[in-house]
Structure formats: structure tokens, C-alpha cells
Scaffold this active site. Structure first.
Site, short mmCIF file in Angstrom:
data_model
loop_
_atom_site.label_atom_id
_atom_site.label_comp_id
_atom_site.label_asym_id
_atom_site.label_seq_id
_atom_site.Cartn_x
_atom_site.Cartn_y
_atom_site.Cartn_z
N GLU A 1 50.59 -10.60 101.17
CA GLU A 1 51.27 -10.77 102.08
C GLU A 1 51.30 -10.53 103.07
OE1 GLU A 1 51.57 -13.57 98.31
OE2 GLU A 1 51.77 -11.80 98.84
N ALA B 1 46.57 -18.36 99.06
CA ALA B 1 47.10 -19.68 99.45
C ALA B 1 45.83 -19.74 101.00
CB ALA B 1 48.63 -19.27 100.56
N GLY C 1 49.14 -16.13 96.48
CA GLY C 1 49.66 -17.33 95.71
C GLY C 1 48.67 -17.28 94.61
#
Length: 275
Positions: free
Chosen positions: A151, A84, A128
Site C-alpha cells: 500500500e 483491494a 488487502g
């Protein structure tokens, strides 16, 4: 293919995008190659890329010329999707993130596309990007690719379906290892644990051979087969078998079923109508 309007000009939709391009039939008939291109950020998923990819997928769904999608990152970015856009994440609060997380997101749009989607993982697929690959139906990785869910290193958790799709692909223990540690794995290990299906020597040749093999099949049967297999993750065995039988029976109302069987007996290639 079905008669009538073939749907929108998918390439024209792609031409209006800045971060996504699409080519239909450039490598194999019936196959659309969708390329994500933000090379300066290694194809990170920002709001613009997600919106443009959604527009392209909408056009592809309605385009009768397209039977299979190959999703990849551009070669300049040297990544599939590196994750992301972290700068966007930093600026959001919880209320804003809940709004962004409302479905359908780009992950669901890919998973729910009636046409098969092959992830051509040409480089890093992280966060992502790894979740985007998981939403695809088949994953083919280049030997240089790295995959993972880092993450946790940012004080957050996967938010694009990774905590749900990853265990279904690799098992709960392997998913826990990757998600809780944030460590990255190479393509060969990803294949060993089931995160990707293949790491072929002839990367592009294999991707498009597989895509072409799928695209040569009845569009209706492709859609029903994808739907049935996806249902296996949602249903118990008995319900899934009943659902499969219902889809199987529905195909007996199609012209493609008769054409496929006639072509078999006549020793020729079928001419699918998509209905």
C-alpha cells in the site's frame, strides 16, 4: 452435531453469488471450501466480492454441517487475493472511506467466525489479500505464492488490519520492513518469519488433511479453543490464563466432553453432538 434445523443451505447462498462459490463436504466431511473468483482482476476485493463473501460466511456460521472453512482464490485467477480494487480506492474521499471502514468488515467477519478458517494461499496475497489471510486462523501457502503489503507504493497504508495483525504474527521489526518498504516476499520467506505456517510440497493434500483433522473434533471445543487463543493477543498473561480456565470449566457442562472421554476409554471414535 446439534439436533434440529441444520441452518441455511450454504451452497444455495453461494449459488446466488457471482464472485464467491462454496462447496460443503466435497473434499472432506465437515469442511466448506469458499472460493473467491474475480479472475480478470486476480480476485481483487471489490464491494461485490466483500458483500457476497459476508453473505456466505453468515450462512456458514449457522450451518451445523460446517465445522471448518478453507478460504482460497480460484485457480483461473492465479491468486489468493491480489489486493483491494484500486479503482474503488481512487474514487473515494476521506468521509466515504470512513464509512467503508466501519466494522465489522470482511476481515473481522473472518476473524470472528466461531469456526476455524484456513487460508489456502494458492497464489499472490497482497495488500488487502494479505490482510485477509492474516485474519484467518491458519495460513498454508503454495510455493508460487507472493505476500506483502504494498500500500505504501500508492501513498496509503494497510487499512484492513495489517498494521495490527502483521506485527502480532511476525514481530514489529519484520512488520515495519514489509509495510514501510512495500516489498513482496516469497512463500518460503513468509514461512521463515511466521507470516504463513507451512509451504508444503503436497499443497492440497496438506490443506485438507489439516482441515479434516480439525473437522473431526468437537464443534464446541473448536469454538472455545479458537476464542481462547485469540484472547492471548488481547489480554495480559494472568487475565488470559483466568479466561482459559473459565472456558475450560464451561466445557464440562457439555455432552461433547462426556462423549470424548467415554470414547477415549472405549477405544472408539467420538460421536460429537455439538453441545
Amino acid at each position: 452435531m446439534s439436533d434440529g434445523d441444520p441452518g441455511p443451505d450454504t451452497e444455495a447462498v453461494g449459488a446466488e453469488c457471482e464472485t464467491v462459490s462454496v462447496a460443503v463436504g466435497d473434499r472432506v466431511d465437515g469442511v466448506a471450501t469458499v472460493t473467491l473468483s474475480r479472475p480478470e482482476s486476480r480476485n481483487a476485493l471489490d464491494a461485490q466480492l466483500r458483500a457476497e463473501l459476508s453473505d456466505v460466511l453468515e450462512a456458514i456460521e449457522a450451518d451445523d454441517r460446517v465445522r471448518v472453512v478453507v478460504l482460497t482464490g480460484d485457480d483461473e485467477g492465479k491468486a489468493f487475493v491480489a489486493g483491494a480494487d484500486v479503482s474503488e480506492l481512487r474514487e473515494r474521499d476521506a468521509i466515504e472511506q470512513r464509512e467503508v471502514s466501519k466494522r465489522p468488515r470482511i476481515y473481522e467477519r473472518i476473524a470472528d467466525l466461531p469456526k476455524p478458517v484456513i487460508a489456502r494461499i494458492n497464489g499472490h496475497a497482497l495488500g488487502g489479500g494479505c490482510e485477509l489471510a492474516q485474519a484467518c486462523d491458519v495460513r498454508i501457502a503454495h510455493e508460487r505464492a507472493k505476500l506483502g503489503q504494498p500500500e505504501i507504493n500508492l501513498g496509503i497504508v494497510p487499512g484492513g488490519g495489517g498494521t495490527q495483525r502483521l506485527p502480532r504474527l511476525v514481530g514489529q521489526g519484520q512488520a515495519m520492513r514489509l509495510i514501510l518498504s512495500g516489498e513482496l516476499i516469497d512463500a518460503e520467506e513468509a514461512a521463515e518469519i511466521g507470516l504463513v505456517e507451512e509451504v508444503p510440497e503436497n499443497f492440497d493434500e496438506r490443506v485438507y488433511d489439516l482441515a479434516g483433522s480439525m473437522a473431526a473434533k468437537s464443534p464446541v471445543a473448536l469454538e472455545f479453543a479458537k476464542t481462547a487463543v485469540q484472547a492471548s493477543a488481547e489480554m495480559d498473561l494472568s487475565s488470559g490464563i483466568d479466561y482459559e480456565a473459565e472456558l475450560f470449566s464451561q466445557l464440562f457442562a457439555t455432552e461433547d466432553k462426556n462423549e470424548g472421554i467415554d470414547a477415549f476409554f472405549e477405544d472408539r471414535d467420538p460421536a460429537w453432538r455439538g453441545r
